[in-house]
Design an enzyme around this catalytic site. Structure first.
Site, mmCIF file in Angstrom:
data_model
loop_
_atom_site.group_PDB
_atom_site.id
_atom_site.type_symbol
_atom_site.label_atom_id
_atom_site.label_comp_id
_atom_site.label_asym_id
_atom_site.label_seq_id
_atom_site.Cartn_x
_atom_site.Cartn_y
_atom_site.Cartn_z
ATOM 1 N N HIS A 68 3.781 7.109 3.736
ATOM 2 C CA HIS A 68 4.742 6.009 3.607
ATOM 3 C C HIS A 68 4.322 5.060 2.490
ATOM 4 C CE1 HIS A 68 1.856 4.207 6.578
ATOM 5 N NE2 HIS A 68 2.100 3.102 5.918
ATOM 6 N N GLU A 109 7.563 1.150 5.090
ATOM 7 C CA GLU A 109 6.997 0.102 5.961
ATOM 8 C C GLU A 109 7.219 -1.240 5.292
ATOM 9 O OE1 GLU A 109 2.759 0.441 6.540
ATOM 10 O OE2 GLU A 109 2.685 -1.201 7.961
ATOM 11 N N HIS A 119 0.834 -1.222 0.000
ATOM 12 C CA HIS A 119 0.000 0.000 0.000
ATOM 13 C C HIS A 119 0.858 1.258 0.000
ATOM 14 C CE1 HIS A 119 0.412 -0.826 4.444
ATOM 15 N NE2 HIS A 119 0.511 0.492 4.523
#
Ligand SMILES: CC[C@@H](C(=O)O)C(=O)SCCNC(=O)CCNC(=O)[C@H](O)C(C)(C)COP(=O)(O)OP(=O)(O)OC[C@H]1O[C@@H](n2cnc3c(N)ncnc32)[C@H](O)[C@@H]1OP(=O)(O)O
Ligand SMILES: [Co+2]
Length: 136
Positions: free
Chosen positions: A79, A130, A7
């Site tokens: 992020h 991440e 994502h």
């Protein structure tokens, strides 16, 4: 080591407005809001064919994204999340090679119920990364 782009996260000043933009204006499927106090955020996922957009809003005191929204009051890309097969092996390799793994280095359970870690943005060209462990 990194696999799929799981994502791209956007920090939003107004979550309901953000949901309406993606659901009503852009016609995408948007999940129901999830409060994640252990991460200090409320999150929804916009489901796309090839990845997801994560809309993040601060939850409670001391949210890790509060500072970002103070600096970026209109919101912004926060992020990117990449999938890895073995998050502990990835964290060790990255820290051995000088990247800063944030927090205490221990993976936390993220929004998908899977272990996640974060890498300092200053070590990746101003981009917070991440990692999410996804079994293949
Ligand atoms: C929903 C659950 C989970 C999932 O499953 O998907 C999530 O995504 S949770 C998302 C929220 N949690 C986190 O972001 C945890 C990791 N983040 C942190 O630990 C902190 O946000 C941070 C990255 C250490 C930043 O801390 P902060 O206090 O906001 O700022 P600093 O002053 O310490 O920042 C230092 C430096 O880095 C710049 N910065 C900060 N955030 C970002 C960012 N998102 N992208 C790029 N750059 C960022 C900040 O501007 C400072 O730069 P300088 O001013 O040039 O020093
Ligand atoms: Co995320």
């Amino acid at each position: 080591m990194i696999g799929r782009l799981n994502h791209v996260a956007i920090a939003v000043p107004d979550l309901d407005a953000g949901i309406r933009k993606y659901r009503d204006m852009l016609g995408a499927d948007v999940s129901a809001p999830q409060d994640l106090p252990e991460h200090g955020v409320t999150v929804v996922f916009v489901q796309l064919e090839n990845t997801k957009i994560e809309l993040l809003h601060p939850l409670g005191e001391g949210s890790p994204i509060a500072g970002f929204l103070e600096k970026n009051p209109s919101g912004g890309i926060h992020h990117m999340c990449f999938e890895v097969e073995d998050i502990r092996a990835a964290a060790k390799k990255l820290s051995d090679e000088g990247a800063r793994v944030l927090g205490d280095g221990e993976p936390k359970i993220g929004a998908h119920g899977l272990p996640v870690l974060f890498l300092h943005p200053k070590d990746f060209d101003g981009t917070l990364i991440e990692l999410e462990e996804v079994a293949v």
